[in-house]
Design an enzyme around this catalytic site. Structure first.
Site, PDB file in Angstrom:
ATOM      1  N   ARG A   1      20.060   8.574 -12.473  1.00 47.45           N
ATOM      2  CA  ARG A   1      21.075   8.198 -11.547  1.00 47.45           C
ATOM      3  C   ARG A   1      21.161   7.113 -11.516  1.00 47.45           C
ATOM      4  O   ARG A   1      22.335   6.266 -11.764  1.00 47.45           O
ATOM      5  CB  ARG A   1      21.610   8.453 -10.024  1.00 47.45           C
TER       6      ARG A   1
ATOM      7  N   LEU B   1      28.675   7.935  -6.776  1.00 43.40           N
ATOM      8  CA  LEU B   1      28.140   6.822  -7.295  1.00 43.40           C
ATOM      9  C   LEU B   1      26.888   6.358  -6.657  1.00 43.40           C
ATOM     10  O   LEU B   1      26.610   6.105  -5.113  1.00 43.40           O
ATOM     11  CB  LEU B   1      29.486   5.921  -7.236  1.00 43.40           C
TER      12      LEU B   1
ATOM     13  N   ASN C   1      39.260   5.871  -2.708  1.00 40.29           N
ATOM     14  CA  ASN C   1      38.837   7.574  -3.451  1.00 40.29           C
ATOM     15  C   ASN C   1      40.086   8.727  -2.129  1.00 40.29           C
ATOM     16  O   ASN C   1      41.032   7.799  -1.213  1.00 40.29           O
ATOM     17  CB  ASN C   1      37.490   8.100  -3.142  1.00 40.29           C
ATOM     18  N   THR C   2      40.694   9.294  -3.255  1.00 42.77           N
ATOM     19  CA  THR C   2      41.446  10.233  -2.814  1.00 42.77           C
ATOM     20  C   THR C   2      40.571  11.176  -1.996  1.00 42.77           C
ATOM     21  O   THR C   2      40.139  12.016  -3.334  1.00 42.77           O
ATOM     22  CB  THR C   2      42.768  10.514  -2.935  1.00 42.77           C
ATOM     23  N   HIS C   3      41.454  11.683  -1.425  1.00 44.71           N
ATOM     24  CA  HIS C   3      40.116  13.364  -0.991  1.00 44.71           C
ATOM     25  C   HIS C   3      42.483  14.397  -0.867  1.00 44.71           C
ATOM     26  O   HIS C   3      42.103  13.918   0.546  1.00 44.71           O
ATOM     27  CB  HIS C   3      39.499  12.961  -0.440  1.00 44.71           C
TER      28      HIS C   3
ATOM     29  N   ASP D   1      32.303   4.698   0.663  1.00 45.67           N
ATOM     30  CA  ASP D   1      31.158   3.735   1.140  1.00 45.67           C
ATOM     31  C   ASP D   1      30.600   4.594  -0.124  1.00 45.67           C
ATOM     32  O   ASP D   1      30.779   5.396  -0.596  1.00 45.67           O
ATOM     33  CB  ASP D   1      31.002   3.855   2.623  1.00 45.67           C
TER      34      ASP D   1
ATOM     35  N   GLY E   1      28.164   7.049   2.355  1.00 41.09           N
ATOM     36  CA  GLY E   1      28.189   8.795   2.052  1.00 41.09           C
ATOM     37  C   GLY E   1      29.179   9.277   1.600  1.00 41.09           C
ATOM     38  O   GLY E   1      29.230   9.006   0.679  1.00 41.09           O
TER      39      GLY E   1
ATOM     40  N   ASP F   1      32.594  10.254   0.890  1.00 45.86           N
ATOM     41  CA  ASP F   1      34.060  10.592   1.999  1.00 45.86           C
ATOM     42  C   ASP F   1      33.907  10.157   3.561  1.00 45.86           C
ATOM     43  O   ASP F   1      34.624  10.936   4.122  1.00 45.86           O
ATOM     44  CB  ASP F   1      34.765  11.870   1.436  1.00 45.86           C
TER      45      ASP F   1
HETATM   46  C1  GRF Z   1      42.097  15.677  -6.149  1.00 46.64           C
HETATM   47  O1  GRF Z   1      42.830  16.534  -5.111  1.00 46.64           O
HETATM   48  C2  GRF Z   1      41.413  14.755  -5.756  1.00 46.64           C
HETATM   49  O2  GRF Z   1      41.790  14.674  -4.342  1.00 46.64           O
HETATM   50  C3  GRF Z   1      40.623  15.574  -5.723  1.00 46.64           C
HETATM   51  O3  GRF Z   1      40.315  16.409  -6.614  1.00 46.64           O
HETATM   52  C4  GRF Z   1      41.428  16.750  -7.174  1.00 46.64           C
HETATM   53  C5  GRF Z   1      41.439  15.679  -8.472  1.00 46.64           C
HETATM   54  O4  GRF Z   1      43.334  16.347  -9.163  1.00 46.64           O
HETATM   55  N1  GRF Z   1      39.078  15.394  -5.685  1.00 46.64           N
HETATM   56  P1  GRF Z   1      43.907  15.373 -10.851  1.00 46.64           P
HETATM   57  O5  GRF Z   1      41.716  15.658 -11.305  1.00 46.64           O
HETATM   58  O6  GRF Z   1      43.920  14.732 -10.310  1.00 46.64           O
HETATM   59  O7  GRF Z   1      44.323  16.429 -10.951  1.00 46.64           O
END
Ligand code: GRF
Length: 195
Positions: free
Chosen positions: A64, A92, A106-108, A140, A142, A144
């Site tokens: 990795r 990562l 990051n988006t979650h 970070d 962790g 999320d």
């Molecule tokens: C998003 O909801 C993101 O937060 C999550 O996976 C999804 C990715 O969707 N980790 P896309 O590939 O942007 O359509």
């Protein structure tokens, strides 16, 4: 003009939203490259907008850390001001996070710290709760667990499946991500202060 590198693994709908918004001359950020851990479906969006792509498959590396070093080298070759993980489904390695964060967000699809990890949408449904959310965080080491930049609640309606709920969450994620990039570009948000 904030230089963005976006990492994806899948469809890239959040990426597309950034690419479309970047068409607006007033938007103070531009996607300069799109990376993935595979030849991702979302590369189609990058190609439509003439944005270079790179893919670094974990399976091509001894371990990795070696994989992470190559991803980092690819990212840094584009001299980004901000790296965005959006649907990037790998963790990562610490060396990469240490080098990039806090300019690594990051988006979650959940209301962190609720339901972290790769199945946040499914976990919220299985928990039987009536609301979840979307969150943008600083990455970070962790899962999320980094500082929250912005988040918003989203109701879970009776009969929601993982797919219907996720499709309702994504537009909120996109709006929050665009707003976060705008606030970072305008220095309304200081990522170093958050971390
Ligand atoms: C998003 O909801 C993101 O937060 C999550 O996976 C999804 C990715 O969707 N980790 P896309 O590939 O942007 O359509």
């Amino acid at each position: 003009m904030l230089r963005l590198v976006v990492l994806i693994s899948g469809a890239g709908s959040n990426l597309r939203s950034l690419l479309e918004t970047s068409q607006d001359a007033e938007f103070p950020a531009r996607v300069v490259a799109v990376g993935a851990d595979r030849v991702a479906e979302g590369f189609d969006h990058a190609e439509q907008f003439g944005i270079p792509t790179f893919s670094v498959a974990l399976s091509s590396f001894a371990d990795r850390d070696a994989w992470g070093d190559e991803i980092l080298a690819q990212i840094e070759s584009w001299q980004p001001d901000l790296v965005i993980l959006s649907g990037f489904m790998k963790l990562l390695p610490p060396r990469v996070v240490a080098t990039l964060s806090p300019n690594l967000i990051n988006t979650h699809p959940a209301y962190l710290p609720e339901f972290p990890g790769a199945h946040g949408v499914r976990d919220a449904i299985e928990a039987g709760v009536t609301e979840t959310g979307a969150t943008v965080i600083v990455v970070d080491n962790g899962v999320d667990s980094g500082p929250i930049i912005v988040q918003e609640r989203i109701s879970i309606v009776h009969g929601d499946t993982e797919a219907t709920l996720h499709e309702r969450i994504k537009p909120v994620e996109r709006r929050l991500l665009i707003q976060a990039v705008l606030d970072i570009a305008n220095a309304t948000i200081d990522l170093k202060e958050l971390s």
